[in-house]
Each structure stands twice: as C-alpha cells, then as structure tokens.
Scaffold this motif. Structure first.
Motif, PDB file in Angstrom:
ATOM      1  N   ASN A  42      17.812  20.019  49.339  1.00 51.32           N
ATOM      2  CA  ASN A  42      19.106  19.118  49.157  1.00 51.32           C
ATOM      3  C   ASN A  42      19.282  17.819  48.243  1.00 51.32           C
ATOM      4  OD1 ASN A  42      20.110  20.545  51.403  1.00 51.32           O
ATOM      5  ND2 ASN A  42      19.132  19.132  52.855  1.00 51.32           N
ATOM      6  N   ASP A  43      17.843  17.129  48.138  1.00 55.07           N
ATOM      7  CA  ASP A  43      17.782  16.257  47.157  1.00 55.07           C
ATOM      8  C   ASP A  43      18.203  16.606  45.871  1.00 55.07           C
ATOM      9  OD1 ASP A  43      17.209  14.400  48.814  1.00 55.07           O
ATOM     10  OD2 ASP A  43      14.807  14.351  48.463  1.00 55.07           O
ATOM     11  N   ALA A  44      17.519  18.045  45.306  1.00 54.80           N
ATOM     12  CA  ALA A  44      17.883  18.641  43.908  1.00 54.80           C
ATOM     13  C   ALA A  44      19.479  18.961  43.940  1.00 54.80           C
ATOM     14  CB  ALA A  44      17.076  19.543  43.962  1.00 54.80           C
ATOM     15  N   TRP A  45      19.952  19.321  45.116  1.00 58.16           N
ATOM     16  CA  TRP A  45      21.345  19.738  44.988  1.00 58.16           C
ATOM     17  C   TRP A  45      22.200  18.462  44.680  1.00 58.16           C
ATOM     18  CZ3 TRP A  45      24.447  23.834  44.291  1.00 58.16           C
ATOM     19  CH2 TRP A  45      25.720  23.551  44.846  1.00 58.16           C
ATOM     20  N   ASP A  46      21.924  17.237  45.303  1.00 57.65           N
ATOM     21  CA  ASP A  46      22.538  16.205  45.226  1.00 57.65           C
ATOM     22  C   ASP A  46      22.481  15.499  43.937  1.00 57.65           C
ATOM     23  OD1 ASP A  46      23.434  16.110  48.092  1.00 57.65           O
ATOM     24  OD2 ASP A  46      21.819  14.727  48.513  1.00 57.65           O
ATOM     25  N   ASN A  47      21.221  15.609  43.292  1.00 56.28           N
ATOM     26  CA  ASN A  47      21.060  15.413  41.954  1.00 56.28           C
ATOM     27  C   ASN A  47      21.895  16.125  40.788  1.00 56.28           C
ATOM     28  OD1 ASN A  47      19.230  13.112  42.727  1.00 56.28           O
ATOM     29  ND2 ASN A  47      17.477  14.423  42.282  1.00 56.28           N
ATOM     30  N   MET A  48      21.974  17.372  41.106  1.00 54.67           N
ATOM     31  CA  MET A  48      22.611  18.028  40.372  1.00 54.67           C
ATOM     32  C   MET A  48      24.227  17.940  40.223  1.00 54.67           C
ATOM     33  SD  MET A  48      20.880  22.048  40.208  1.00 54.67           S
ATOM     34  CE  MET A  48      20.858  22.148  41.970  1.00 54.67           C
ATOM     35  N   ASP A  50      25.405  15.063  41.276  1.00 52.47           N
ATOM     36  CA  ASP A  50      25.913  13.952  40.802  1.00 52.47           C
ATOM     37  C   ASP A  50      25.774  13.970  39.282  1.00 52.47           C
ATOM     38  OD1 ASP A  50      25.947  12.627  43.284  1.00 52.47           O
ATOM     39  OD2 ASP A  50      23.913  11.853  43.378  1.00 52.47           O
ATOM     40  N   THR A  51      24.853  14.643  38.455  1.00 54.21           N
ATOM     41  CA  THR A  51      24.850  14.871  37.275  1.00 54.21           C
ATOM     42  C   THR A  51      26.315  15.679  36.614  1.00 54.21           C
ATOM     43  OG1 THR A  51      22.574  15.046  37.170  1.00 54.21           O
ATOM     44  CG2 THR A  51      23.567  15.940  35.359  1.00 54.21           C
ATOM     45  N   TYR A  52      26.482  16.790  37.419  1.00 54.54           N
ATOM     46  CA  TYR A  52      27.767  17.154  36.895  1.00 54.54           C
ATOM     47  C   TYR A  52      28.770  16.425  37.064  1.00 54.54           C
ATOM     48  CZ  TYR A  52      31.889  20.230  37.422  1.00 54.54           C
ATOM     49  OH  TYR A  52      33.211  20.685  37.423  1.00 54.54           O
ATOM     50  N   GLU A  53      28.928  15.496  38.211  1.00 61.70           N
ATOM     51  CA  GLU A  53      30.276  14.687  38.248  1.00 61.70           C
ATOM     52  C   GLU A  53      30.315  13.586  37.333  1.00 61.70           C
ATOM     53  OE1 GLU A  53      29.861  13.227  42.588  1.00 61.70           O
ATOM     54  OE2 GLU A  53      30.667  15.031  43.237  1.00 61.70           O
ATOM     55  N   HIS A  54      29.116  13.002  36.664  1.00 60.03           N
ATOM     56  CA  HIS A  54      28.886  12.248  35.869  1.00 60.03           C
ATOM     57  C   HIS A  54      29.337  12.720  34.470  1.00 60.03           C
ATOM     58  CE1 HIS A  54      27.593   8.309  33.559  1.00 60.03           C
ATOM     59  NE2 HIS A  54      26.908   9.493  32.909  1.00 60.03           N
ATOM     60  N   GLY A  55      28.872  13.992  34.216  1.00 61.47           N
ATOM     61  CA  GLY A  55      29.163  14.569  33.036  1.00 61.47           C
ATOM     62  C   GLY A  55      30.998  14.760  32.884  1.00 61.47           C
ATOM     63  N   ALA A  56      31.563  15.366  34.130  1.00 58.67           N
ATOM     64  CA  ALA A  56      32.794  15.461  34.106  1.00 58.67           C
ATOM     65  C   ALA A  56      33.373  14.173  33.872  1.00 58.67           C
ATOM     66  CB  ALA A  56      33.300  16.103  35.337  1.00 58.67           C
ATOM     67  N   GLU A  57      33.121  13.075  34.566  1.00 60.62           N
ATOM     68  CA  GLU A  57      33.949  11.598  34.288  1.00 60.62           C
ATOM     69  C   GLU A  57      33.819  11.480  32.857  1.00 60.62           C
ATOM     70  OE1 GLU A  57      32.184   8.941  36.663  1.00 60.62           O
ATOM     71  OE2 GLU A  57      32.642   9.911  38.581  1.00 60.62           O
ATOM     72  N   GLU A  58      32.713  11.473  32.207  1.00 57.78           N
ATOM     73  CA  GLU A  58      32.501  11.349  30.610  1.00 57.78           C
ATOM     74  C   GLU A  58      33.292  12.273  29.828  1.00 57.78           C
ATOM     75  OE1 GLU A  58      28.821  10.394  29.043  1.00 57.78           O
ATOM     76  OE2 GLU A  58      28.074   8.947  30.776  1.00 57.78           O
ATOM     77  N   ALA A  59      33.301  13.461  30.123  1.00 60.25           N
ATOM     78  CA  ALA A  59      34.265  14.399  29.179  1.00 60.25           C
ATOM     79  C   ALA A  59      35.645  14.015  29.609  1.00 60.25           C
ATOM     80  CB  ALA A  59      34.065  15.889  29.750  1.00 60.25           C
TER      81      ALA A  59
END
Length: 74
Positions: A42-48, A50-59
């Motif tokens: 669950n922690d790994a899924w949440d981290n992935m 969050d990373t995806y959402e952060h990358g999408a926001e930056e893009a």
C-alpha cells in the motif's frame, strides 16, 4: 546503455527478490507477515501514485507555460 540497463534491472530484480524472501522467512506469524506485506504494498502504491500526480502536475504546468511563450515568440 544495454549493459547499464541490464545491470540496473538485475539489481532491482535481485533487491526485490531478496526483500520478498526476507519477509517470507522472517520469524513472525503468517498474519503479521501478510499485514506487513500489505502495508508495504500500500505504501509503494501510494508513493507511485503521488509521483505520477506530481509528474502530471509539472507536465500540465509546462504545457500551460509553453503556449503563451510560443505566442510571444511568434
């Protein structure tokens, strides 16, 4: 790049296999081990996510900044 990619993928696969085997052979009850594995997953899924959402926001921000910059140049 082929050797580097092979080494990195092998290292990641070995680390993941070692972690799984270590968790599986730990001196805990099955319920504790499964709960711990579920927490890790669950922690790994949440981290992935969050990373995806952060990358999408930056893009999105980069695309939004690119349009006005292109208009100003033309």
């Amino acid at each position: 790049m082929g050797k580097t990619f092979s080494f990195v993928s092998g290292a990641l696969f070995g680390a993941a296999a070692g972690a799984i085997i270590g968790v599986a052979l730990a001196p805990r009850s099955g319920a504790e081990t499964r709960a711990m594995a579920a927490d890790i997953a669950n922690d790994a899924w949440d981290n992935m996510r969050d990373t995806y959402e952060h990358g999408a926001e930056e893009a999105r921000a980069a695309v939004n900044d690119f349009g006005p910059m292109l208009d100003a140049k033309t």
